[in-house]
Write a protein that holds these residues in place. Structure first.
Motif, PDB file in Angstrom:
ATOM      1  N   ALA A  87       9.223  75.036   7.909  1.00 33.16           N
ATOM      2  CA  ALA A  87      10.448  75.009   8.645  1.00 33.16           C
ATOM      3  C   ALA A  87      10.621  75.987   9.540  1.00 33.16           C
ATOM      4  N   SER A  88       9.914  76.888   9.385  1.00 28.32           N
ATOM      5  CA  SER A  88      10.236  78.240  10.424  1.00 28.32           C
ATOM      6  C   SER A  88       9.621  77.880  11.646  1.00 28.32           C
ATOM      7  N   PRO A  89      10.624  77.831  12.658  1.00 26.21           N
ATOM      8  CA  PRO A  89      10.037  78.051  14.032  1.00 26.21           C
ATOM      9  C   PRO A  89       9.072  78.895  14.491  1.00 26.21           C
ATOM     10  N   ALA A  90       9.315  80.234  13.922  1.00 26.12           N
ATOM     11  CA  ALA A  90       8.452  81.387  14.217  1.00 26.12           C
ATOM     12  C   ALA A  90       7.071  81.072  14.037  1.00 26.12           C
ATOM     13  N   LEU A  91       6.634  80.565  12.841  1.00 29.94           N
ATOM     14  CA  LEU A  91       5.319  80.079  12.243  1.00 29.94           C
ATOM     15  C   LEU A  91       4.957  78.987  13.304  1.00 29.94           C
ATOM     16  N   ALA A  92       5.799  77.984  13.550  1.00 28.14           N
ATOM     17  CA  ALA A  92       5.294  76.874  14.347  1.00 28.14           C
ATOM     18  C   ALA A  92       4.693  77.324  15.628  1.00 28.14           C
ATOM     19  N   GLN A  93       5.298  78.529  16.259  1.00 22.62           N
ATOM     20  CA  GLN A  93       4.794  78.817  17.560  1.00 22.62           C
ATOM     21  C   GLN A  93       3.906  79.910  17.661  1.00 22.62           C
ATOM     22  N   LEU A  94       3.176  80.206  16.336  1.00 20.74           N
ATOM     23  CA  LEU A  94       2.187  81.209  16.603  1.00 20.74           C
ATOM     24  C   LEU A  94       1.006  80.616  17.160  1.00 20.74           C
ATOM     25  N   PRO A  95       0.425  81.465  18.182  1.00 16.72           N
ATOM     26  CA  PRO A  95      -0.609  80.809  19.019  1.00 16.72           C
ATOM     27  C   PRO A  95      -1.848  80.844  18.132  1.00 16.72           C
ATOM     28  N   CYS A  96      -2.895  79.694  18.340  1.00 17.71           N
ATOM     29  CA  CYS A  96      -4.090  80.089  18.002  1.00 17.71           C
ATOM     30  C   CYS A  96      -5.084  81.071  18.825  1.00 17.71           C
ATOM     31  N   GLY A  97      -6.275  81.339  18.183  1.00 14.97           N
ATOM     32  CA  GLY A  97      -7.406  81.821  18.988  1.00 14.97           C
ATOM     33  C   GLY A  97      -6.936  83.459  19.288  1.00 14.97           C
ATOM     34  N   GLY A  98      -7.445  84.128  20.356  1.00 12.83           N
ATOM     35  CA  GLY A  98      -7.214  85.520  20.583  1.00 12.83           C
ATOM     36  C   GLY A  98      -8.215  86.289  19.555  1.00 12.83           C
ATOM     37  N   ASP A  99      -7.648  87.631  19.338  1.00  9.48           N
ATOM     38  CA  ASP A  99      -8.201  88.619  18.648  1.00  9.48           C
ATOM     39  C   ASP A  99      -7.921  88.037  17.188  1.00  9.48           C
ATOM     40  N   PHE A 100      -8.966  88.146  16.437  1.00  8.62           N
ATOM     41  CA  PHE A 100      -8.815  87.544  15.010  1.00  8.62           C
ATOM     42  C   PHE A 100      -7.813  88.406  14.011  1.00  8.62           C
ATOM     43  N   ALA A 101      -8.059  89.867  14.260  1.00 10.32           N
ATOM     44  CA  ALA A 101      -7.227  90.664  13.576  1.00 10.32           C
ATOM     45  C   ALA A 101      -5.617  91.020  13.939  1.00 10.32           C
ATOM     46  N   ASP A 102      -5.618  90.431  15.285  1.00 10.68           N
ATOM     47  CA  ASP A 102      -4.197  90.532  15.673  1.00 10.68           C
ATOM     48  C   ASP A 102      -3.481  89.295  15.125  1.00 10.68           C
ATOM     49  N   TRP A 103      -4.010  88.167  15.075  1.00  8.82           N
ATOM     50  CA  TRP A 103      -3.591  86.972  14.627  1.00  8.82           C
ATOM     51  C   TRP A 103      -3.286  87.031  13.228  1.00  8.82           C
TER      52      TRP A 103
END
Length: 388
Positions: free
Chosen positions: A13-29
């Motif tokens: 239910a966390s909105p922050a998790l739902a908005q986490l973008p995919c892709g980009g630098d793997f370590a940053d993700w």
């Protein structure tokens, strides 16, 4: 509901998790995902251990993009998966675990035939459960931008299982993160896992009772109806209206019988809605499928896989081998892609142009066959391709 399932639902239910973008630098993700998990109640040291020493798995991405096995026709696919040995072993296992199968039917309404079929196809009755590191596979697919919304919750579920001591960091399974003898994702294990052997643990990799009863509970959750069939082989009159075939048309089973549909083994299930399925067109095998058949797509989305598993389930319950007939030749990969491209240009939604004859392509083929005055049996032919 297990406490773990409730906690997992809160995390989703966390909105922050739902908005986490995919892709980009793997370590940053990974860093961002770990931080969000901690913000939602996972202990810092638990999250640090779970996300430590991770890197994308190229084998997982390759497998995700090359599922060529599903391009096989139903006859090819079923003949490659169903053997006399698998039938004999399946029936022997049905006897060996008779009490567990009885419990699956009593508690969840699920027939042993369909459970045996998935047990066979997913892991060859537990013998081949996959050698991909589950944690790494899930994180790889959650970071990738093809299906992040499917796999990000599964990372959180695996993390929650780890917090509870129900998931080892070296757990292995299928390339898409499924675990155990019937290959269930962590979220399903949390929400619908069953301790079938009474040892206080849910171990789908080593416990047959846990695996089978968990699979049964999952099918019940997806709508499996107790005491009802899922598929019967049928014979159709040559004058049948082929445009009525396919999952889009559902009529009472007795109405199909009034149209001349004959059940090959058994009797028509009066009062149940059903559809006529022609996996290779009017010249190949024909099946009457009931609501339980449709629930199987929540286990696997592939049309040819689900149809084959459903058919194998009937064989394990004593049905005769299908009448293969003499279907028109299947299109080549390039021809199928060309057909999908033309169907898309005509406004049909066939999904990806991938050469796989899935449900969307079948619907489009049937509509174009009807428009062009061809037998509308949803089986693509060279003639249809040329006409388009």
């Amino acid at each position: 509901m297990r406490l773990a399932a409730a906690l997992f639902a809160c995390c989703l239910a966390s909105p922050a998790l739902a908005q986490l973008p995919c892709g980009g630098d793997f370590a940053d993700w990974v860093t961002a995902t770990k931080a969000e998990a901690v913000a939602n109640g996972i202990p810092q040291d638990t999250a640090a251990a779970f996300f430590a020493d991770l890197s994308p798995d190229p084998r997982v991405l390759k497998a995700d993009r090359s599922q060529g096995v599903f391009r096989k026709s139903f006859l090819e696919f079923s003949q490659s998966l169903i053997s006399r040995d698998r039938l004999v072993r399946g029936r022997a296992l049905a006897d060996q675990w008779d009490a567990i199968f009885d419990k699956a039917e009593a508690d969840y309404g699920v027939s042993r035939g369909i459970l045996l079929a998935f047990w066979a196809f997913e892991t060859d009755y537990g013998a081949v459960q996959g050698d991909f590191n589950t944690r790494r596979a899930l994180v790889t697919l959650a970071h990738d931008c093809r299906r992040p919304d499917l796999f990000r919750p599964q990372v959180l579920a695996a993390l929650e299982m780890y917090r509870l001591g129900e998931f080892d960091l070296d757990t292995t399974g299928a390339w898409a993160g499924e675990i155990g003898m019937v290959q269930m994702l962590p979220g399903d294990i949390l929400a619908r896992g069953v301790d079938g052997d009474g040892d206080g643990l849910i171990t789908l990799k080593t416990s047959v009772p846990d695996a089978l009863l968990s699979g049964a509970k999952m099918l019940q959750y997806h709508g499996w109806r107790a005491g009802e069939p899922w598929m019967q082989e049928v014979m159709l009159p040559e004058t049948f209206d082929w445009s009525l075939t396919g999952l889009e048309t559902e009529l009472p089973a007795e109405q199909w019988a009034a149209m001349g549909v004959q059940i090959r083994n058994g009797v028509v299930q009066n009062g149940l809605p059903a559809s006529i399925l022609l996996p290779q067109g009017r010249k190949g095998p024909a099946f009457l499928v009931y609501p339980n058949f449709r629930t199987l797509f929540d286990w696997n989305k592939s049309f040819v896989y689900v149809t084959t598993a459903a058919y194998f389930g009937t064989r394990l319950m004593g049905a005769e081998p299908y009448l293969a007939g003499n279907p028109d030749p299947a299109l080549s990969l390039d021809q199928m892609k060309a057909l999908q491209t033309r169907l898309t240009a005509l406004g049909h939604d066939v999904g990806a142009v991938d050469g796989i004859l899935g449900a969307g392509t079948r619907v489009a083929v049937q509509k174009e066959q009807a428009r062009l005055g061809l037998p509308a049996d949803a089986w693509p032919t060279v003639e249809l391709l040329n006409r388009l």
